[in-house]
Design an enzyme around this catalytic site. Structure first.
Site, PDB file in Angstrom:
ATOM      1  N   TYR A 151      -1.549  -0.958  -0.292  1.00  0.00           N
ATOM      2  CA  TYR A 151      -1.846  -1.484  -1.624  1.00  0.00           C
ATOM      3  C   TYR A 151      -1.254  -0.565  -2.690  1.00  0.00           C
ATOM      4  CZ  TYR A 151      -4.245  -2.843  -5.867  1.00  0.00           C
ATOM      5  OH  TYR A 151      -4.510  -3.231  -7.166  1.00  0.00           O
ATOM      6  N   LYS A 155       1.762  -1.306  -5.591  1.00  0.00           N
ATOM      7  CA  LYS A 155       1.616  -1.098  -7.028  1.00  0.00           C
ATOM      8  C   LYS A 155       2.554  -0.005  -7.541  1.00  0.00           C
ATOM      9  CE  LYS A 155      -1.282  -4.329  -8.068  1.00  0.00           C
ATOM     10  NZ  LYS A 155      -0.867  -5.417  -8.984  1.00  0.00           N
TER      11      LYS A 155
END
Length: 251
Positions: A151, A155
């Site tokens: 994750y 990002k």
């Protein structure tokens, strides 16, 4: 002149709050999402105060993105503001225990989805020599944390793409900005923990998290600056949060 905004992930959280605030400010809306019933409900609600159309598609599917954007009604085709908001987190595991399907879902939506939508809309902005792209990142794109691995990587990619977009589109007079929120109380944790609502609730207990409306307000502030002003990178924490791992609970 009425501006037209294209918002991905518009059916919940930051996307929905942004759509509601934009509507109040008479911005024409193209609202995108996967959940048809929510899109229809949102269109019915917001079309009372501004022009609204909806597109149901999955940003991770390139053909769906292209077909949906090509199908826009004529009066919605000229996109002034693109809000790349669609994103997700799946699981919270170490890299060695991670689920590959979860990895694919995060990379497909958070990175590829942003690229597919941007690729479809940027040419028209270049032709107009104007436009504004807001990429919704995360503080997870600024620092990694335990079990955040893929994750966070997705990002970090959004952060890098935002910077690259700004360089590449500079000569075309297109503004590009990223907003990186810390802990925002939305459906984010419900998805991350695969519907374990009780576990998701614990993420936001003991302090006042950011609300979707807080980020929507910031997005609206950023897009309404004079055109010569570009707020290029903005990190937003709740007061109780100092970093990915430092959180003052039970205040």
């Amino acid at each position: 002149m009425t501006k037209t905004a294209f918002i991905t992930g518009a059916t919940s959280g930051i996307g929905r709050a942004t759509a509601e605030l934009f509507a109040k400010n008479k911005i024409r809306l193209v609202l995108c999402g996967r959940r048809k019933n929510r899109l229809e409900q949102l269109e019915e609600e917001l079309s009372k105060i501004t022009e609204v159309t909806t597109l149901q598609f999955d940003v991770a599917k390139r053909e769906e993105v292209s077909a949906a954007i090509k199908s826009l009604p004529e009066n919605f085709k000229n996109i002034d503001i693109l809000i790349n908001n669609a994103g997700n987190a799946h699981g919270l595991s170490t890299i060695q225990d991670g689920n590959i399907d979860d990895w694919d879902a995060m990379l497909d939506i958070n990175v590829k989805g942003l690229l597919y939508v941007s690729k479809a809309i940027i040419p028209q902005m270049i032709a107009n020599n104007s436009g504004f792209i807001i990429n919704i990142g995360s503080t997870a794109g600024k620092e990694v944390y335990t079990n955040g691995n893929v994750y966070c990587a997705s990002k970090f990619a959004v952060n890098a793409l935002n910077k690259s977009m700004r360089l590449d589109l500079n000569e075309h007079n297109i503004r590009v900005s990223a907003i990186h929120p810390g802990l925002v109380e939305t459906e984010f944790s419900d998805v991350r923990f695969k519907g374990d609502i009780e576990r998701a609730k614990t993420v936001y207990q003991g302090f006042k998290p950011l609300q979707a409306e807080d980020i929507a307000d910031i997005i609206h502030f950023v897009i309404t600056r004079p055109y010569h002003v570009n707020i290029e990178d903005l990190v937003v924490y709740p007061t109780a949060q100092a970093s990915a791992t430092i959180l003052n609970k039970n205040q």
